[in-house]
Design a protein around this motif. Structure first.
Motif, PDB file in Angstrom:
ATOM      1  N   THR A  50       0.851  -1.181   0.000  1.00  0.00           N
ATOM      2  CA  THR A  50       0.000   0.000   0.000  1.00  0.00           C
ATOM      3  C   THR A  50       0.887   1.230   0.000  1.00  0.00           C
ATOM      4  O   THR A  50       1.830   1.320   0.784  1.00  0.00           O
ATOM      5  CB  THR A  50      -0.891   0.013   1.257  1.00  0.00           C
ATOM      6  OG1 THR A  50      -1.625  -1.198   1.305  1.00  0.00           O
ATOM      7  CG2 THR A  50      -1.858   1.176   1.219  1.00  0.00           C
ATOM      8  N   GLY A  51       0.573   2.178  -0.866  1.00  0.00           N
ATOM      9  CA  GLY A  51       1.309   3.437  -0.918  1.00  0.00           C
ATOM     10  C   GLY A  51       0.383   4.597  -0.603  1.00  0.00           C
ATOM     11  O   GLY A  51      -0.804   4.569  -0.953  1.00  0.00           O
ATOM     12  N   ARG A  52       0.909   5.622   0.059  1.00  0.00           N
ATOM     13  CA  ARG A  52       0.088   6.772   0.425  1.00  0.00           C
ATOM     14  C   ARG A  52       0.821   8.073   0.130  1.00  0.00           C
ATOM     15  O   ARG A  52       2.034   8.161   0.283  1.00  0.00           O
ATOM     16  CB  ARG A  52      -0.263   6.725   1.905  1.00  0.00           C
ATOM     17  CG  ARG A  52      -1.154   5.575   2.271  1.00  0.00           C
ATOM     18  CD  ARG A  52      -1.503   5.592   3.741  1.00  0.00           C
ATOM     19  NE  ARG A  52      -2.328   4.460   4.084  1.00  0.00           N
ATOM     20  CZ  ARG A  52      -1.866   3.282   4.446  1.00  0.00           C
ATOM     21  NH1 ARG A  52      -0.575   3.081   4.510  1.00  0.00           N
ATOM     22  NH2 ARG A  52      -2.677   2.302   4.738  1.00  0.00           N
ATOM     23  N   ARG A  53       0.049   9.091  -0.254  1.00  0.00           N
ATOM     24  CA  ARG A  53       0.594  10.429  -0.488  1.00  0.00           C
ATOM     25  C   ARG A  53      -0.574  11.402  -0.447  1.00  0.00           C
ATOM     26  O   ARG A  53      -1.577  11.187  -1.121  1.00  0.00           O
ATOM     27  CB  ARG A  53       1.291  10.493  -1.848  1.00  0.00           C
ATOM     28  CG  ARG A  53       1.663  11.883  -2.319  1.00  0.00           C
ATOM     29  CD  ARG A  53       2.963  12.336  -1.668  1.00  0.00           C
ATOM     30  NE  ARG A  53       3.441  13.562  -2.266  1.00  0.00           N
ATOM     31  CZ  ARG A  53       3.173  14.775  -1.772  1.00  0.00           C
ATOM     32  NH1 ARG A  53       2.435  14.901  -0.709  1.00  0.00           N
ATOM     33  NH2 ARG A  53       3.657  15.842  -2.354  1.00  0.00           N
ATOM     34  N   LYS A  54      -0.446  12.467   0.337  1.00  0.00           N
ATOM     35  CA  LYS A  54      -1.539  13.429   0.555  1.00  0.00           C
ATOM     36  C   LYS A  54      -2.791  12.672   0.990  1.00  0.00           C
ATOM     37  O   LYS A  54      -2.748  11.972   1.996  1.00  0.00           O
ATOM     38  CB  LYS A  54      -1.774  14.282  -0.687  1.00  0.00           C
ATOM     39  CG  LYS A  54      -0.636  15.248  -0.991  1.00  0.00           C
ATOM     40  CD  LYS A  54      -1.013  16.170  -2.119  1.00  0.00           C
ATOM     41  CE  LYS A  54       0.066  17.193  -2.352  1.00  0.00           C
ATOM     42  NZ  LYS A  54      -0.272  18.110  -3.438  1.00  0.00           N
ATOM     43  N   ASP A  55      -3.890  12.760   0.254  1.00  0.00           N
ATOM     44  CA  ASP A  55      -5.104  12.016   0.621  1.00  0.00           C
ATOM     45  C   ASP A  55      -5.296  10.786  -0.252  1.00  0.00           C
ATOM     46  O   ASP A  55      -6.338  10.132  -0.175  1.00  0.00           O
ATOM     47  CB  ASP A  55      -6.340  12.914   0.495  1.00  0.00           C
ATOM     48  CG  ASP A  55      -6.504  13.827   1.703  1.00  0.00           C
ATOM     49  OD1 ASP A  55      -5.957  13.477   2.765  1.00  0.00           O
ATOM     50  OD2 ASP A  55      -7.160  14.874   1.580  1.00  0.00           O
TER      51      ASP A  55
END
Length: 171
Positions: A50-55
């Motif tokens: 899983t990758g996340r950035r900002k929303d």
């Protein structure tokens, strides 16, 4: 009856003295290795991350293939029309020297296109490490393993936006 006196120089030594074991056997030595990363692959030969950035949140699956990148059931060139965003998601493969050797299938939700591209890049990097743990050092040095913590600041009451105030009127 002679008792041997020992002094504790740190809390670890004190813990060892209370337990009755010598400090040398349980303390961390300079030559000790860090955590060992194990290859995580499912029955179909895919690695997930899983990758996340900002929303934005991206769920990424990587498998052996010819380099096809599919995002939300569309080709990467269709989903990310801007060349900068396409370059962003291929960076982990170029750094790891795995360009066009692995297929990527991902679903991404939330945020805008820029945040989604950053989330896909973060997810690809983490999935690559699950697929080939020896790539961790290369990707970490390039800065792809760290989640970018910058997000939009929330709006506060009594303000127009997060920090912007209403126009001041003297009279």
């Amino acid at each position: 009856m002679s008792e041997q006196q020992t002094t504790a120089t740190s809390l670890a030594d004190l813990k060892d003295l209370v337990a009755g074991t010598p400090a040398e056997s349980t303390s961390n030595t300079v030559g000790s290795t860090g955590p060992i990363y194990v290859r995580k692959v499912d029955a179909q030969g895919r690695s997930y991350a899983t990758g996340r950035r900002k929303d934005a949140v991206a769920r990424v699956w990587i498998s052996r293939g010819t380099g096809v990148i599919t995002i939300n059931d569309r080709a990467a060139s269709v989903y990310f029309a801007r060349p900068v965003l396409r370059m962003l998601i291929t960076q982990p493969f170029l750094v790891a020297d795995r360009y066009q050797q692995l297929d990527v299938r991902c679903t991404v939700k939330g945020g805008g296109l820029s945040g989604q591209a950053g989330a896909v890049r973060h997810g690809i990097s983490r999935a690559l490490v699950s697929f080939e743990p020896e790539l961790r050092g290369i990707l970490k040095k390039a800065g792809f393993m760290t989640r970018d913590p910058r997000t939009v600041e929330r709006k506060k009451y009594g303000k127009m936006k997060a920090r912007r105030s209403f126009q001041f009127s003297k009279r």
